[in-house]
Design a protein around this motif. Structure first.
Motif, mmCIF file in Angstrom:
data_model
loop_
_atom_site.group_PDB
_atom_site.id
_atom_site.type_symbol
_atom_site.label_atom_id
_atom_site.label_comp_id
_atom_site.label_asym_id
_atom_site.label_seq_id
_atom_site.Cartn_x
_atom_site.Cartn_y
_atom_site.Cartn_z
ATOM 1 N N MET A 126 -24.300 15.128 39.911
ATOM 2 C CA MET A 126 -23.341 15.679 38.946
ATOM 3 C C MET A 126 -24.062 16.431 37.825
ATOM 4 N N ALA A 127 -25.148 15.873 37.325
ATOM 5 C CA ALA A 127 -25.899 16.576 36.280
ATOM 6 C C ALA A 127 -26.417 17.909 36.810
ATOM 7 N N GLY A 128 -26.915 17.898 38.052
ATOM 8 C CA GLY A 128 -27.399 19.136 38.649
ATOM 9 C C GLY A 128 -26.310 20.183 38.799
ATOM 10 N N PHE A 129 -25.102 19.730 39.131
ATOM 11 C CA PHE A 129 -23.990 20.677 39.239
ATOM 12 C C PHE A 129 -23.724 21.350 37.898
ATOM 13 N N TYR A 130 -23.626 20.575 36.827
ATOM 14 C CA TYR A 130 -23.316 21.171 35.520
ATOM 15 C C TYR A 130 -24.453 22.064 35.025
ATOM 16 N N GLU A 131 -25.691 21.713 35.389
ATOM 17 C CA GLU A 131 -26.813 22.582 35.031
ATOM 18 C C GLU A 131 -26.751 23.901 35.798
ATOM 19 N N LYS A 132 -26.513 23.816 37.097
ATOM 20 C CA LYS A 132 -26.553 25.023 37.932
ATOM 21 C C LYS A 132 -25.277 25.843 37.811
ATOM 22 N N ALA A 133 -24.122 25.197 37.919
ATOM 23 C CA ALA A 133 -22.856 25.929 37.956
ATOM 24 C C ALA A 133 -22.442 26.455 36.590
ATOM 25 N N LEU A 134 -22.580 25.621 35.551
ATOM 26 C CA LEU A 134 -22.171 26.045 34.211
ATOM 27 C C LEU A 134 -23.342 26.501 33.356
ATOM 28 N N GLY A 135 -24.553 26.170 33.771
ATOM 29 C CA GLY A 135 -25.712 26.560 32.975
ATOM 30 C C GLY A 135 -25.942 25.703 31.758
ATOM 31 N N LEU A 136 -25.359 24.475 31.749
ATOM 32 C CA LEU A 136 -25.635 23.571 30.641
ATOM 33 C C LEU A 136 -27.086 23.131 30.673
ATOM 34 N N LYS A 137 -27.638 22.834 29.504
ATOM 35 C CA LYS A 137 -29.022 22.383 29.395
ATOM 36 C C LYS A 137 -29.066 20.866 29.331
ATOM 37 N N ARG A 138 -30.052 20.272 30.013
ATOM 38 C CA ARG A 138 -30.233 18.820 29.940
ATOM 39 C C ARG A 138 -30.979 18.517 28.640
ATOM 40 N N LEU A 139 -30.292 17.915 27.700
ATOM 41 C CA LEU A 139 -30.858 17.669 26.373
ATOM 42 C C LEU A 139 -31.460 16.287 26.238
ATOM 43 N N ALA A 140 -30.980 15.327 27.035
ATOM 44 C CA ALA A 140 -31.531 13.975 27.033
ATOM 45 C C ALA A 140 -31.151 13.323 28.346
ATOM 46 N N HIS A 141 -31.995 12.412 28.823
ATOM 47 C CA HIS A 141 -31.646 11.729 30.072
ATOM 48 C C HIS A 141 -32.353 10.385 30.146
ATOM 49 N N GLY A 142 -31.728 9.484 30.865
ATOM 50 C CA GLY A 142 -32.271 8.160 31.110
ATOM 51 C C GLY A 142 -31.776 7.704 32.467
ATOM 52 N N PRO A 143 -32.111 6.469 32.867
ATOM 53 C CA PRO A 143 -31.719 6.000 34.202
ATOM 54 C C PRO A 143 -30.208 5.924 34.403
ATOM 55 N N SER A 144 -29.429 5.741 33.343
ATOM 56 C CA SER A 144 -27.979 5.600 33.524
ATOM 57 C C SER A 144 -27.175 6.670 32.820
ATOM 58 N N GLY A 145 -27.835 7.678 32.249
ATOM 59 C CA GLY A 145 -27.069 8.680 31.526
ATOM 60 C C GLY A 145 -27.813 9.976 31.297
ATOM 61 N N VAL A 146 -27.040 11.060 31.176
ATOM 62 C CA VAL A 146 -27.579 12.394 30.913
ATOM 63 C C VAL A 146 -26.712 13.061 29.860
ATOM 64 N N GLU A 147 -27.329 13.731 28.885
ATOM 65 C CA GLU A 147 -26.605 14.535 27.906
ATOM 66 C C GLU A 147 -26.873 16.001 28.194
ATOM 67 N N LEU A 148 -25.802 16.771 28.307
ATOM 68 C CA LEU A 148 -25.876 18.191 28.638
ATOM 69 C C LEU A 148 -25.225 18.998 27.530
ATOM 70 N N GLY A 149 -25.759 20.191 27.276
ATOM 71 C CA GLY A 149 -25.179 20.953 26.191
ATOM 72 C C GLY A 149 -25.519 22.427 26.230
ATOM 73 N N ALA A 150 -25.173 23.085 25.125
ATOM 74 C CA ALA A 150 -25.445 24.502 24.912
ATOM 75 C C ALA A 150 -26.229 24.620 23.617
ATOM 76 N N GLY A 151 -27.295 25.392 23.631
ATOM 77 C CA GLY A 151 -28.168 25.401 22.468
ATOM 78 C C GLY A 151 -28.703 23.990 22.271
ATOM 79 N N ASP A 152 -28.555 23.460 21.051
ATOM 80 C CA ASP A 152 -28.964 22.075 20.806
ATOM 81 C C ASP A 152 -27.757 21.161 20.608
ATOM 82 N N ARG A 153 -26.560 21.610 21.010
ATOM 83 C CA ARG A 153 -25.330 20.840 20.805
ATOM 84 C C ARG A 153 -24.900 20.175 22.112
ATOM 85 N N VAL A 154 -24.775 18.853 22.102
ATOM 86 C CA VAL A 154 -24.315 18.122 23.278
ATOM 87 C C VAL A 154 -22.821 18.380 23.474
ATOM 88 N N LEU A 155 -22.453 18.804 24.683
ATOM 89 C CA LEU A 155 -21.050 19.028 25.022
ATOM 90 C C LEU A 155 -20.525 17.993 26.012
#
Length: 293
Positions: A32-61
Motif C-alpha cells: 500500500m505504501a508503494g502504491f501511494y508513492e508510485k501512483a500519487l507520488g507521495l513521499k515516505r516521510l517516516a516508516h517503521g515495522p507497523s506504520g508509514v507516514e506519507l506526504g507532500a513536501g514536509d507535510r504528512v497527508l
C-alpha cells in the motif's frame, strides 16, 4: 507559482478549520505504501515495522498502519468514501493525470463539480481516492444563505491530458494537500447534527443522501453520505480502512468553542500528543489539532 495559483492552493488550508491528515489501517503495508508513492507520488516521510507516514513536501497527508487482526471492512461499513488530494492548480492536476495514464491506473470517474475538477480511483485495498484542483473561489457561485453551487458534470479528461506539461513528472507537488475527506455514514441527519451542531462546520451543499460541510466558505472540508452505508453501525477496531483523521484549526477561539460544545454535550474527548481525540457517531476517530504556535 503565480499569485493566482497560490490563492487557490492556500484557500482550503487557510480557513479557520481544515483537514490535516488521514490514517488508514491496511493489510499489506509495503504494497500500500508503494502504491501511494508510485501512483500519487507521495513521499515516505517516516516508516517503521507497523506504520508509514506519507506526504507532500514536509507535510504528512496520510498515515498507513497495519495490525495482525486487520480484517477487510465490508463495502457497506461506515468509514471512508474517499480521501481527496488537492493539487495546487490545473497544470499540476494535468501533470498527475498524464503520469497516472502512463502507469495504466484504472480511473473510476472524472467530474466537473463547478467549484473543482476531480478524478476518482481506488487504492489496491479499495480505499477511495479523489485527486482534484479547485477553481478560484471568485469563480464559485454562492447563494444568499452562504451555501455554494455544486454539480456533477462530465470532465473532459482528454482536454486535461492534452494540457499537461511535457516535462517529466517528479512526484506530487510540495504544495499539494489533503483538501477534504468524504465519509460513509449510517444516517445523514445524524451526521448533520454532529458536523454542524457539534463541530460547528457549515453545510455548504446537499445531494440526495449526502451533506457537504466546511469552514470559512470553502466548498467542503468534510462530506458524509449513505450511498453504500445506510444504517451502518459503528466501526469495529479491527476493520481496515479509515481509522481516524485530523481537523486542524487555524483559530484558537474556534477550537475553544468546539471543545466547550463537546464538554457541554458530555462527549468523551482525550488529550493526546497530536491534539484532542474523539469519535464520530460511527466510531470514526477524529483529532482536533490546535494552531501552530
Amino acid at each position: 507559482m503565480t499569485s493566482a495559483h497560490a490563492e487557490t492552493a492556500s484557500f482550503a488550508l487557510s480557513r479557520p478549520v481544515h483537514v490535516g491528515r488521514a490514517h488508514l489501517v491496511v493489510r499489506d503495508l509495503e504494497m500500500m505504501a508503494g502504491f501511494y508513492e508510485k501512483a500519487l507520488g507521495l513521499k515516505r516521510l517516516a516508516h517503521g515495522p507497523s506504520g508509514v507516514e506519507l506526504g507532500a513536501g514536509d507535510r504528512v497527508l496520510l498515515t498507513l498502519t497495519t495490525r495482525g487482526d486487520a480484517a477487510a471492512a465490508p463495502r457497506n461499513a461506515a468509514g471512508l468514501f474517499h480521501n481527496a488530494f488537492l493539487m495546487p492548480d490545473r497544470a499540476e492536476l494535468a501533470h498527475w493525470l498524464a503520469h497516472a495514464a502512463n502507469l495504466g491506473l484504472q480511473f473510476e470517474g472524472a467530474s466537473d463539480h463547478l467549484v473543482s475538477e476531480a478524478i476518482y480511483l481506488s487504492d489496491p485495498e479499495g480505499n477511495g481516492i479523489e485527486v482534484y484542483r479547485d477553481r478560484q473561489p471568485s469563480e464559485w457561485t454562492y447563494h444568499p444563505d452562504g451555501t455554494v453551487e455544486m454539480d456533477t458534470r462530465r470532465l473532459d479528461l482528454q482536454a486535461l491530458y492534452d494540457g499537461a506539461p511535457k516535462t517529466p513528472w517528479a512526484g506530487i507537488s510540495p504544495d499539494a494537500a489533503l483538501g477534504h475527506i468524504h465519509l460513509q455514514v449510517g444516517d445523514v441527519p445524524e451526521a448533520d447534527r454532529f458536523y454542524e451542531g457539534v463541530l460547528g462546520l457549515k453545510k455548504m451543499a446537499s445531494y440526495p443522501g449526502a451533506s457537504f460541510y466546511a469552514s470559512g466558505s470553502y466548498h467542503h472540508h468534510v462530506a458524509a453520505n449513505i450511498w453504500n452505508s445506510r444504517k451502518a453501525p459503528a466501526r469495529t477496531g479491527a476493520m481496515t480502512g479509515l481509522q481516524d483523521y485530523e481537523l486542524a484549526f487555524n483559530d484558537h477561539s474556534v477550537l475553544t468553542d468546539v471543545l466547550t460544545t463537546l464538554e457541554s454535550l458530555e462527549i468523551r474527548v482525550e488529550r493526546t500528543a497530536r491534539g484532542f481525540s474523539l469519535a464520530d457517531p460511527w466510531g470514526i476517530g477524529l483529532t482536533l489539532v490546535a494552531p501552530q504556535s
